[in-house]
Design a protein around this motif. Structure first.
Motif, PDB file in Angstrom:
ATOM      1  N   SER A   9      -1.900  -2.278  -5.804  1.00 20.48           N
ATOM      2  CA  SER A   9      -3.010  -1.439  -5.953  1.00 20.48           C
ATOM      3  C   SER A   9      -2.770  -0.177  -6.682  1.00 20.48           C
ATOM      4  CB  SER A   9      -3.575  -1.000  -4.429  1.00 20.48           C
ATOM      5  OG  SER A   9      -2.552  -0.587  -3.436  1.00 20.48           O
ATOM      6  N   THR A  10      -1.359   0.192  -6.696  1.00 20.14           N
ATOM      7  CA  THR A  10      -0.845   1.638  -7.401  1.00 20.14           C
ATOM      8  C   THR A  10      -0.457   1.478  -8.689  1.00 20.14           C
ATOM      9  OG1 THR A  10       1.412   1.127  -6.658  1.00 20.14           O
ATOM     10  CG2 THR A  10      -0.159   2.322  -5.050  1.00 20.14           C
ATOM     11  N   GLY A  11      -0.829   0.082  -9.450  1.00 18.66           N
ATOM     12  CA  GLY A  11      -0.553   0.047 -10.918  1.00 18.66           C
ATOM     13  C   GLY A  11      -1.545   0.166 -11.448  1.00 18.66           C
ATOM     14  N   SER A  12      -1.814   0.034 -12.996  1.00 21.40           N
ATOM     15  CA  SER A  12      -2.735   0.336 -13.920  1.00 21.40           C
ATOM     16  C   SER A  12      -3.990  -0.472 -13.363  1.00 21.40           C
ATOM     17  CB  SER A  12      -2.292   0.260 -15.154  1.00 21.40           C
ATOM     18  OG  SER A  12      -3.374   0.291 -16.143  1.00 21.40           O
ATOM     19  N   ILE A  13      -3.946  -1.816 -13.405  1.00 23.03           N
ATOM     20  CA  ILE A  13      -4.980  -2.446 -13.107  1.00 23.03           C
ATOM     21  C   ILE A  13      -5.233  -2.419 -11.692  1.00 23.03           C
ATOM     22  CG2 ILE A  13      -5.914  -4.798 -12.525  1.00 23.03           C
ATOM     23  CD1 ILE A  13      -5.574  -4.154 -15.489  1.00 23.03           C
ATOM     24  N   GLY A  14      -4.691  -2.222 -10.566  1.00 17.47           N
ATOM     25  CA  GLY A  14      -4.884  -1.918  -9.202  1.00 17.47           C
ATOM     26  C   GLY A  14      -5.669  -0.644  -8.926  1.00 17.47           C
ATOM     27  N   THR A  15      -5.273   0.358  -9.708  1.00 18.35           N
ATOM     28  CA  THR A  15      -6.272   1.598  -9.505  1.00 18.35           C
ATOM     29  C   THR A  15      -7.347   1.739 -10.318  1.00 18.35           C
ATOM     30  OG1 THR A  15      -4.942   2.473 -11.596  1.00 18.35           O
ATOM     31  CG2 THR A  15      -3.794   3.192  -9.430  1.00 18.35           C
ATOM     32  N   GLN A  16      -7.528   1.026 -11.620  1.00 14.46           N
ATOM     33  CA  GLN A  16      -8.722   1.020 -12.166  1.00 14.46           C
ATOM     34  C   GLN A  16      -9.722   0.097 -11.025  1.00 14.46           C
ATOM     35  OE1 GLN A  16      -8.594   0.770 -16.466  1.00 14.46           O
ATOM     36  NE2 GLN A  16      -6.684   0.270 -16.059  1.00 14.46           N
ATOM     37  N   ALA A  17      -9.143  -1.007 -10.552  1.00 13.12           N
ATOM     38  CA  ALA A  17      -9.930  -1.970  -9.643  1.00 13.12           C
ATOM     39  C   ALA A  17     -10.522  -1.138  -8.454  1.00 13.12           C
ATOM     40  CB  ALA A  17      -9.157  -2.916  -9.266  1.00 13.12           C
ATOM     41  N   LEU A  18      -9.714  -0.261  -8.009  1.00 18.66           N
ATOM     42  CA  LEU A  18     -10.280   0.549  -6.636  1.00 18.66           C
ATOM     43  C   LEU A  18     -11.296   1.481  -7.449  1.00 18.66           C
ATOM     44  CD1 LEU A  18      -7.090   1.386  -4.822  1.00 18.66           C
ATOM     45  CD2 LEU A  18      -8.732  -0.501  -4.421  1.00 18.66           C
ATOM     46  N   ALA A  32      -7.704  -5.357   2.082  1.00 25.50           N
ATOM     47  CA  ALA A  32      -6.223  -5.396   2.102  1.00 25.50           C
ATOM     48  C   ALA A  32      -5.674  -4.657   0.798  1.00 25.50           C
ATOM     49  CB  ALA A  32      -5.612  -6.905   2.227  1.00 25.50           C
ATOM     50  N   LEU A  33      -4.795  -3.989   0.943  1.00 23.73           N
ATOM     51  CA  LEU A  33      -3.903  -3.260  -0.266  1.00 23.73           C
ATOM     52  C   LEU A  33      -2.380  -3.468  -0.315  1.00 23.73           C
ATOM     53  CD1 LEU A  33      -5.713   0.343  -0.163  1.00 23.73           C
ATOM     54  CD2 LEU A  33      -6.327  -1.578  -1.881  1.00 23.73           C
ATOM     55  N   THR A  34      -2.045  -3.475  -1.161  1.00 23.61           N
ATOM     56  CA  THR A  34      -0.306  -3.656  -1.365  1.00 23.61           C
ATOM     57  C   THR A  34       0.164  -2.923  -2.256  1.00 23.61           C
ATOM     58  OG1 THR A  34       0.130  -5.405  -2.891  1.00 23.61           O
ATOM     59  CG2 THR A  34      -0.697  -6.266  -0.998  1.00 23.61           C
ATOM     60  N   CYS A  35       1.282  -2.280  -2.100  1.00 23.22           N
ATOM     61  CA  CYS A  35       1.958  -1.716  -3.294  1.00 23.22           C
ATOM     62  C   CYS A  35       3.500  -1.820  -3.413  1.00 23.22           C
ATOM     63  CB  CYS A  35       1.659   0.040  -2.823  1.00 23.22           C
ATOM     64  SG  CYS A  35       2.805   1.014  -1.629  1.00 23.22           S
ATOM     65  N   GLN A  45      -4.730   6.175  -1.320  1.00 23.75           N
ATOM     66  CA  GLN A  45      -5.638   4.960  -1.367  1.00 23.75           C
ATOM     67  C   GLN A  45      -5.992   4.517   0.327  1.00 23.75           C
ATOM     68  OE1 GLN A  45      -3.414   2.213  -3.594  1.00 23.75           O
ATOM     69  NE2 GLN A  45      -4.058   3.025  -5.528  1.00 23.75           N
ATOM     70  N   LEU A  46      -4.943   4.569   1.045  1.00 24.19           N
ATOM     71  CA  LEU A  46      -5.215   4.284   2.367  1.00 24.19           C
ATOM     72  C   LEU A  46      -6.127   5.264   3.160  1.00 24.19           C
ATOM     73  CD1 LEU A  46      -1.826   3.536   3.739  1.00 24.19           C
ATOM     74  CD2 LEU A  46      -3.444   1.720   2.954  1.00 24.19           C
ATOM     75  N   ALA A  47      -6.105   6.312   2.954  1.00 23.94           N
ATOM     76  CA  ALA A  47      -7.245   7.395   3.246  1.00 23.94           C
ATOM     77  C   ALA A  47      -8.506   7.042   2.618  1.00 23.94           C
ATOM     78  CB  ALA A  47      -6.706   8.677   3.237  1.00 23.94           C
ATOM     79  N   PHE A  49      -9.798   4.102   1.504  1.00 25.95           N
ATOM     80  CA  PHE A  49     -10.308   2.978   1.556  1.00 25.95           C
ATOM     81  C   PHE A  49     -10.491   2.380   3.176  1.00 25.95           C
ATOM     82  CE2 PHE A  49      -9.740   3.282  -3.051  1.00 25.95           C
ATOM     83  CZ  PHE A  49     -11.419   2.724  -3.462  1.00 25.95           C
ATOM     84  N   SER A  50      -9.356   2.835   3.941  1.00 21.69           N
ATOM     85  CA  SER A  50      -9.106   2.385   5.204  1.00 21.69           C
ATOM     86  C   SER A  50      -9.150   0.726   5.260  1.00 21.69           C
ATOM     87  CB  SER A  50     -10.267   2.763   6.098  1.00 21.69           C
ATOM     88  OG  SER A  50     -10.405   4.310   6.072  1.00 21.69           O
ATOM     89  N   PRO A  51      -8.278   0.304   4.576  1.00 19.96           N
ATOM     90  CA  PRO A  51      -8.159  -1.405   4.783  1.00 19.96           C
ATOM     91  C   PRO A  51      -7.798  -1.745   5.970  1.00 19.96           C
ATOM     92  CG  PRO A  51      -6.310  -0.530   3.681  1.00 19.96           C
ATOM     93  CD  PRO A  51      -7.216   0.699   3.840  1.00 19.96           C
ATOM     94  N   ARG A  52      -7.932  -2.919   6.665  1.00 19.86           N
ATOM     95  CA  ARG A  52      -7.313  -3.580   7.779  1.00 19.86           C
ATOM     96  C   ARG A  52      -6.108  -3.841   7.708  1.00 19.86           C
ATOM     97  NH1 ARG A  52     -12.686  -7.114   8.044  1.00 19.86           N
ATOM     98  NH2 ARG A  52     -14.309  -5.699   8.467  1.00 19.86           N
ATOM     99  N   LEU A  53      -5.681  -4.209   6.362  1.00 17.00           N
ATOM    100  CA  LEU A  53      -4.034  -4.521   6.339  1.00 17.00           C
ATOM    101  C   LEU A  53      -3.640  -3.837   5.214  1.00 17.00           C
ATOM    102  CD1 LEU A  53      -1.631  -6.474   6.833  1.00 17.00           C
ATOM    103  CD2 LEU A  53      -2.548  -8.034   5.184  1.00 17.00           C
ATOM    104  N   ALA A  54      -2.094  -3.199   5.220  1.00 14.31           N
ATOM    105  CA  ALA A  54      -1.593  -2.539   4.102  1.00 14.31           C
ATOM    106  C   ALA A  54      -0.160  -3.224   3.998  1.00 14.31           C
ATOM    107  CB  ALA A  54      -1.787  -1.177   4.410  1.00 14.31           C
ATOM    108  N   VAL A  55       0.377  -3.538   2.765  1.00 12.67           N
ATOM    109  CA  VAL A  55       1.712  -3.909   2.686  1.00 12.67           C
ATOM    110  C   VAL A  55       2.552  -3.011   1.709  1.00 12.67           C
ATOM    111  CG1 VAL A  55       2.982  -6.092   1.854  1.00 12.67           C
ATOM    112  CG2 VAL A  55       0.612  -6.322   2.867  1.00 12.67           C
ATOM    113  N   THR A  56       3.619  -2.956   2.194  1.00 12.59           N
ATOM    114  CA  THR A  56       4.546  -1.995   1.127  1.00 12.59           C
ATOM    115  C   THR A  56       5.895  -2.889   0.940  1.00 12.59           C
ATOM    116  OG1 THR A  56       5.774  -1.204   3.041  1.00 12.59           O
ATOM    117  CG2 THR A  56       4.063  -0.027   2.280  1.00 12.59           C
ATOM    118  N   ALA A  57       6.451  -2.532  -0.294  1.00  8.48           N
ATOM    119  CA  ALA A  57       7.946  -3.193  -0.737  1.00  8.48           C
ATOM    120  C   ALA A  57       8.836  -3.175   0.699  1.00  8.48           C
ATOM    121  CB  ALA A  57       8.194  -2.809  -1.896  1.00  8.48           C
TER     122      ALA A  57
END
Length: 381
Positions: A9-18, A32-35, A45-47, A49-57
């Motif tokens: 979600s933090t890449g170029s496509i991800g940010t435009q998708a959001l 769900a969002l991942t970064c 982004q978490l603040a 969109f308030s996803p139910r699941l978030a994933v980090t590296a």
């Protein structure tokens, strides 16, 4: 209301998708969002969109963020990506991850019955046979997000019973269109990162400069549209208005045109088969004036030629092409090698490889890892 998981979600496509999702909140819910490591942007982004699941590296980032967002479930690493792709309550998974990282989560999402909006070329470049087999078994939809593949997809709508003669895949030509090999010897990183038409991530921008990006798209198109790579022809189109064309058996050609803005194909994948309104300016053809096309220079830009060679050879060759390229592009971005070293290193990796025919997911990942070790160790340079 469609639930969507955004991988990367933090890449170029991800940010435009959001951005697309936010402009259509009555239609889409981000579940769900991942970064990777851009934690500051991910926090915003978490603040938002308030996803139910978030994933980090990294685990430490997940643990730190979980204290800030107690209502969100956190996970990390590849297990977290698979969870976001396959186990979240999404109906559609946008794969906007970079590189081979996108293959395994996509495979698991398909097996879980999720539709896929695919912006990750490497998933089909390396795993086309495995992924398409899984798609057929699961009965899910694989919706292209790349502007070129979205264009082809749009052109064939309503023409499912009409044989496609050729796919005419357009390319901007990148920042070095018309350059000679001697000119490319002194290319700097800043020059290679200045794409004339598109705003993209660093890796894909370098791939566009070498024309490897177009080579990967040829392989992706072969799988998406079940067509022999010999019938996919690259047309350099500097204006980036015609996003690709399809020629049918009667030699009629259909094209999809539009502004060079990734939010258009993203929105179409999200809302398919409907089209959404947006605030993107339309094309002013009087101002554009002319649309031009020219053949790609595959003698100077060997990456495109090697992509054709790899896909026609089949089996494991595209896996090696992609893995070697990822390592070498990263080295170029870090200043370790020159621009031309990318295509020369990929060529050596392909020459050193003994092709394997039938592949499993595990086999693809093994060959990918072996190639990366060889290239990183210098044996393919």
């Amino acid at each position: 209301m469609k639930n969507i998981a955004v991988l990367g979600s933090t890449g170029s496509i991800g940010t435009q998708a959001l951005d697309v999702a936010e402009q259509n909140r009555e239609r889409f819910r981000i579940t769900a969002l991942t970064c990777g490591r851009n934690i500051e942007l991910f926090r915003r982004q978490l603040a938002r969109f308030s996803p139910r699941l978030a994933v980090t590296a990294r685990r430490e980032d997940a643990e730190r963020l979980s204290a800030e967002f107690p209502g969100v479930e956190f996970s990390w690493g590849m297990e977290g990506l698979i969870q976001a792709a396959a186990e979240s309550d999404s109906e559609l998974v946008l794969n906007a991850l970079m590189g081979m990282m996108g293959l395994t989560p996509t495979y698991h999402a398909i097996k879980a019955g999720k539709d896929i909006a695919l912006a990750n070329k490497e998933t089909l470049v390396a795993g086309g046979q495995v992924i398409l087999s899984a798609v057929r078994k699961a009965g899910v939809r694989l919706l292209p997000v790349d502007s070129e593949h979205s264009a082809i997809f749009q052109c064939v709508q309503g023409n499912e019973q009409n044989p496609v003669e050729r796919i005419l895949l357009t390319a901007s030509g990148g920042p070095f269109r018309g350059w000679t090999r001697s000119q490319l010897e002194n290319v700097t990183l800043s020059q290679a990162l200045k794409h004339p038409n598109w705003v993209m991530g660093r890796k894909i921008t370098i791939d566009s400069a070498t024309l490897m990006n177009k080579g990967l798209e040829v392989i992706e198109a072969k799988w998406l549209f079940d067509i022999d790579a010999k019938n996919i022809q690259v047309h350099v189109h500097p204006q980036s208005i015609v996003h690709s064309m399809v020629e049918f058996a009667d030699h009629s050609v259909m094209a999809q045109l539009g502004a060079p803005d990734m939010r258009i194909p993203i929105a179409y994948a999200f809302s398919y088969p409907e089209r959404l309104t947006n605030d993107i300016p339309g094309v002013d053809f009087f101002q554009v004036g002319a649309l031009t096309f020219e053949p790609a220079d595959m003698k100077t830009f060997r990456c495109l030629a090697m992509a054709y060679e790899a896909v026609l050879a089949g089996g494991s060759c595209p896996v090696v092409l992609n893995a070697a390229n990822e390592v070498l592009v990263d080295d170029f971005l870090k200043g370790k090698i020159s621009f031309l070293d990318i295509q020369e290193g990929v060529e050596r990796a392909l020459q050193a490889h003994k092709p394997v025919g039938e592949l499993t997911l595990e086999g693809i990942l093994e060959i990918d890892e072996e190639t990366r070790r060889a290239v990183s160790g210098g044996s393919a340079r």
